[in-house]
Motif scaffolding. Sequence first.
Motif, short mmCIF file in Angstrom:
data_model
loop_
_atom_site.label_atom_id
_atom_site.label_comp_id
_atom_site.label_asym_id
_atom_site.label_seq_id
_atom_site.Cartn_x
_atom_site.Cartn_y
_atom_site.Cartn_z
N THR A 278 20.94 -33.80 21.31
CA THR A 278 19.81 -33.57 20.89
C THR A 278 19.02 -32.99 21.86
OG1 THR A 278 19.81 -35.36 18.79
CG2 THR A 278 18.17 -34.23 19.43
N MET B 134 15.23 -31.91 22.33
CA MET B 134 13.67 -32.10 22.21
C MET B 134 12.97 -31.36 22.44
SD MET B 134 11.53 -35.28 20.70
CE MET B 134 12.54 -35.32 19.48
N LYS C 183 24.76 -28.64 25.43
CA LYS C 183 24.34 -29.88 24.76
C LYS C 183 25.41 -30.47 24.43
CE LYS C 183 21.47 -28.92 21.20
NZ LYS C 183 20.95 -27.76 20.34
N GLU D 292 19.89 -38.08 24.95
CA GLU D 292 18.83 -36.80 24.50
C GLU D 292 18.26 -35.60 25.75
OE1 GLU D 292 15.10 -37.68 21.12
OE2 GLU D 292 14.53 -37.15 23.44
N ASP E 168 18.12 -20.68 18.47
CA ASP E 168 18.40 -21.15 17.86
C ASP E 168 19.01 -22.87 18.47
OD1 ASP E 168 18.70 -22.22 15.23
OD2 ASP E 168 20.95 -21.85 14.42
N ASP F 138 16.59 -28.33 18.18
CA ASP F 138 16.74 -29.42 17.52
C ASP F 138 15.94 -29.92 16.48
OD1 ASP F 138 20.29 -28.80 17.35
OD2 ASP F 138 19.33 -29.97 19.32
N GLU F 139 14.75 -30.58 17.87
CA GLU F 139 13.61 -31.44 17.47
C GLU F 139 12.62 -30.73 17.81
OE1 GLU F 139 13.62 -35.81 17.41
OE2 GLU F 139 15.61 -35.63 16.36
N PHE G 167 12.49 -27.57 9.28
CA PHE G 167 12.19 -28.74 10.28
C PHE G 167 11.56 -29.81 8.93
CE2 PHE G 167 12.27 -25.49 13.88
CZ PHE G 167 12.67 -27.11 14.95
N ALA H 28 12.48 -32.45 13.13
CA ALA H 28 14.19 -32.23 13.09
C ALA H 28 14.44 -30.40 12.60
CB ALA H 28 14.63 -33.78 12.33
N ARG H 29 15.34 -30.10 13.19
CA ARG H 29 15.96 -28.98 11.98
C ARG H 29 16.17 -29.29 10.99
NH1 ARG H 29 16.93 -23.68 13.88
NH2 ARG H 29 16.47 -22.42 11.83
#
Length: 208
Positions: A3, A5, A120, A126, A143, A146-147, A173, A191-192
């Motif tokens: 993830t 962030m 990723k 994270e 894109d 993720d968060e 989100f 979160a996406r």
Amino acid sequence: MRTLMVTAFVSLDGVVQAPGGPDEDRDGGFTHGGWAAPYIDDEVIARATGFAARADALLLGRRTYEEFAATWPLAPADDPIGSRWAAVRKYVASRTLTSVSWQNSTLLDGEVPNAVAELKKSEGGEIQVHGSGQLVQTLLAHDLVDELHLVVIPVLVGSGKRLFGSGTLPGRFDLVAAATTRSGIVVGRYARAGGLTYGAVGPETGNW
């Protein structure tokens, strides 16, 4: 898949430039540096400490990396954030740096979007992005976020670099967690949740 962030101190009008001090980032003649500092109390620091503990790696742009590398090693040995940043792997996105000296730091190879996409896919937990406004624009445009962890300060700055630029892709989100602090900060974690959806509301639609 790890993830990624993005965390940011952001004003009510979306400014993220130089929240922590007058000389943090004067690009464009910015004169409002330090606008978030009066709101950072022990409660905010405690939340930041808990958030930092979750990080398995940092992904930073050149300016933020150089600032972190110059300041965080000066923190006391028992400082929980400073010790965490020293321990985790740090990945640096830069077109100008040829080396990085802060312990556990690595320069990304190649184009940033491709390098981050591969990062990723690697083993680990994270990945947190702090500051790094230009890098965040690249990540949003491809894109790769993720968060979002947004610390919203109740001020209008009026000018300066914004969190979301023209390259931001449409998307939804979900609100994962939210809290407020004594100083008036609203903290939200998002979160996406897929692509943007559309509808209509009003008396003529029956959705009123």
